[in-house]
Design a protein around this motif. Structure first.
Motif, short mmCIF file in Angstrom:
data_model
loop_
_atom_site.label_atom_id
_atom_site.label_comp_id
_atom_site.label_asym_id
_atom_site.label_seq_id
_atom_site.Cartn_x
_atom_site.Cartn_y
_atom_site.Cartn_z
N GLU A 38 -86.19 -51.16 0.66
CA GLU A 38 -87.01 -50.12 1.72
C GLU A 38 -87.94 -49.26 0.88
O GLU A 38 -88.28 -49.26 -0.39
CB GLU A 38 -85.80 -48.87 1.71
N HIS A 39 -89.10 -48.96 1.88
CA HIS A 39 -90.07 -48.15 1.35
C HIS A 39 -90.38 -47.10 2.19
O HIS A 39 -89.97 -46.96 3.30
CB HIS A 39 -91.34 -49.06 1.21
N PHE A 40 -90.92 -45.84 1.46
CA PHE A 40 -90.88 -44.52 2.38
C PHE A 40 -92.24 -43.97 2.14
O PHE A 40 -93.12 -44.31 1.53
CB PHE A 40 -89.91 -43.59 1.26
N ALA A 41 -92.72 -43.11 3.19
CA ALA A 41 -93.95 -42.57 3.58
C ALA A 41 -93.83 -41.57 2.11
O ALA A 41 -92.81 -40.77 1.91
CB ALA A 41 -93.91 -41.86 4.59
N PHE A 42 -95.03 -41.33 1.69
CA PHE A 42 -95.42 -40.23 0.60
C PHE A 42 -95.82 -39.17 1.16
O PHE A 42 -96.86 -38.84 1.98
CB PHE A 42 -96.42 -40.77 -0.36
N GLY A 43 -95.01 -37.87 0.69
CA GLY A 43 -95.47 -36.66 1.20
C GLY A 43 -94.87 -36.34 2.79
O GLY A 43 -95.05 -35.36 3.26
N ASP A 44 -93.96 -37.19 3.27
CA ASP A 44 -93.54 -37.12 4.67
C ASP A 44 -92.19 -37.71 4.97
O ASP A 44 -92.04 -38.84 4.36
CB ASP A 44 -94.49 -37.59 5.68
N GLY A 45 -91.42 -37.33 6.03
CA GLY A 45 -90.48 -38.14 6.35
C GLY A 45 -89.12 -38.21 5.42
O GLY A 45 -88.88 -37.20 4.67
N LEU A 46 -88.14 -38.86 6.00
CA LEU A 46 -86.93 -39.18 5.19
C LEU A 46 -86.73 -39.59 3.91
O LEU A 46 -87.65 -40.48 3.85
CB LEU A 46 -85.67 -39.60 6.16
N GLY A 47 -85.43 -39.47 3.16
CA GLY A 47 -85.44 -40.35 2.08
C GLY A 47 -84.19 -39.62 1.17
O GLY A 47 -84.04 -38.36 1.08
N ALA A 48 -83.52 -40.66 0.57
CA ALA A 48 -82.46 -39.96 -0.22
C ALA A 48 -82.98 -39.05 -1.54
O ALA A 48 -84.20 -39.52 -1.87
CB ALA A 48 -81.61 -41.17 -0.82
N GLU A 49 -82.28 -38.27 -1.94
CA GLU A 49 -82.83 -37.39 -2.98
C GLU A 49 -81.87 -37.53 -4.26
O GLU A 49 -80.73 -37.51 -4.28
CB GLU A 49 -82.77 -35.96 -2.38
#
Length: 300
Positions: A38-49
């Motif tokens: 998986e890849h995630f947007a930087f500075g925006d959107g969802l993501g596990a923490e």
């Protein structure tokens, strides 16, 4: 009599009252690994923490997740090679742009590539039907172009479905979904465009609920895999079962967790002669031949 709202995708069926069949080689327990890339947007959107996120850009949690693509997944690939263990790669389509070398490495092993949306920074369930259909079409097209064939299966980011997701998946040419976790056997779902197979994908033997939500230790998660496997191997003497193992490289690719994961998967592979270590797409192919959907699209 009160009638609750229902999805009407499948009927109730007790697992102890179903027809028997075998996996290849007369095996009764099929085991597959679902590896989420998986890849995630930087500075925006969802993501596990890893830790409660602060104001964007959330550098701590973004870079923690990115460790999985830069380091963890490569260490896991070495482990899968050493164990001679195939995997089903659940791939965000943006991975082909962000980390093409990683996708190519798993593809070169012959691993199955499963559709997993565009990015786990978004949910498809909040989109209007036309936009959700476009998302599925876009993600599918990227995978099909890169791999030379369209994916058979789909897992929605965050297991997020709208009321029409199964219909849209079947319309887009998908043969199975991993979104529903209600059984230990594959079950045919009804859709507006014909039957869609639901293949068990775990929400218990899954590192995100275990490690992120419940804060289980690395050893506890590995023990969970082993205990689940041992129990299901005994249960499978009476009927065929599917055990999935859901993994994310930014979690179990961390060195201390990888060591315990290797212990658990080595335990499973030691039973190779007694089980079918496979991929989700191969499970679909067996069911489609051995237990095809009836004309009314009822479940098996």
């Amino acid at each position: 009599m009160t009638h609750l709202p229902t999805h009407d995708r499948y009927d109730y069926s007790a697992i102890t009252q179903r027809a028997a069949y075998d996996w290849p080689g007369g095996k009764r327990l099929a085991v597959y690994v679902g590896l989420n890339l998986e890849h995630f947007a930087f500075g925006d959107g969802l993501g596990a923490e890893l830790a409660p996120g602060g104001p964007q850009p959330d550098v701590l949690n973004y870079s923690w997740r990115d460790y999985g693509n830069r380091v963890g997944a490569w260490r896991m690939l070495d482990m899968f090679n050493a164990l001679e263990m195939p995997v089903s790669v659940l791939a965000n389509s943006v991975m082909y742009d962000y980390a093409p070398e990683l996708m190519a490495a798993f593809s070169a092993r012959g691993d199955e590539i499963v559709g997993h949306g565009r990015t786990n920074a978004e949910r498809q369930s909040v989109l209007p039907p036309a936009e959700e259909e476009a998302l599925i079409r876009e993600a599918t097209g990227v995978l099909a172009q890169a791999e030379g064939t369209a994916p058979k299966g789909w897992l929605s980011p965050w297991i997020a479905e709208s009321p029409v997701t199964p219909d849209l998946l079947k319309k887009a040419g998908y043969s199975y979904t991993l979104n529903w976790c209600m059984d230990d056997q594959p079950i045919w779902l009804r859709t507006d465009h014909g039957p869609l197979l639901s293949i068990p994908y775990p929400q218990e033997v899954n590192d995100i609920p275990s490690i992120v939500a419940r804060k289980d230790s690395a050893a506890s998660f590995a023990d969970m895999i082993i205990d689940n496997f041992d129990e299901m191997l005994e249960q499978s003497h009476g009927q065929p079962l599917v055990m999935g193992i859901a993994l994310h490289p930014y979690l179990v690719g961390q060195p201390y967790r990888l060591r315990h994961l290797r212990r658990a998967l080595t335990h499973i592979c030691a039973h190779r002669d007694d089980i079918w270590i496979t991929q989700a797409g191969s499970i679909h192919d067996v069911i489609a031949k051995a237990m095809p959907a009836r004309n009314d699209h009822s479940p098996t």
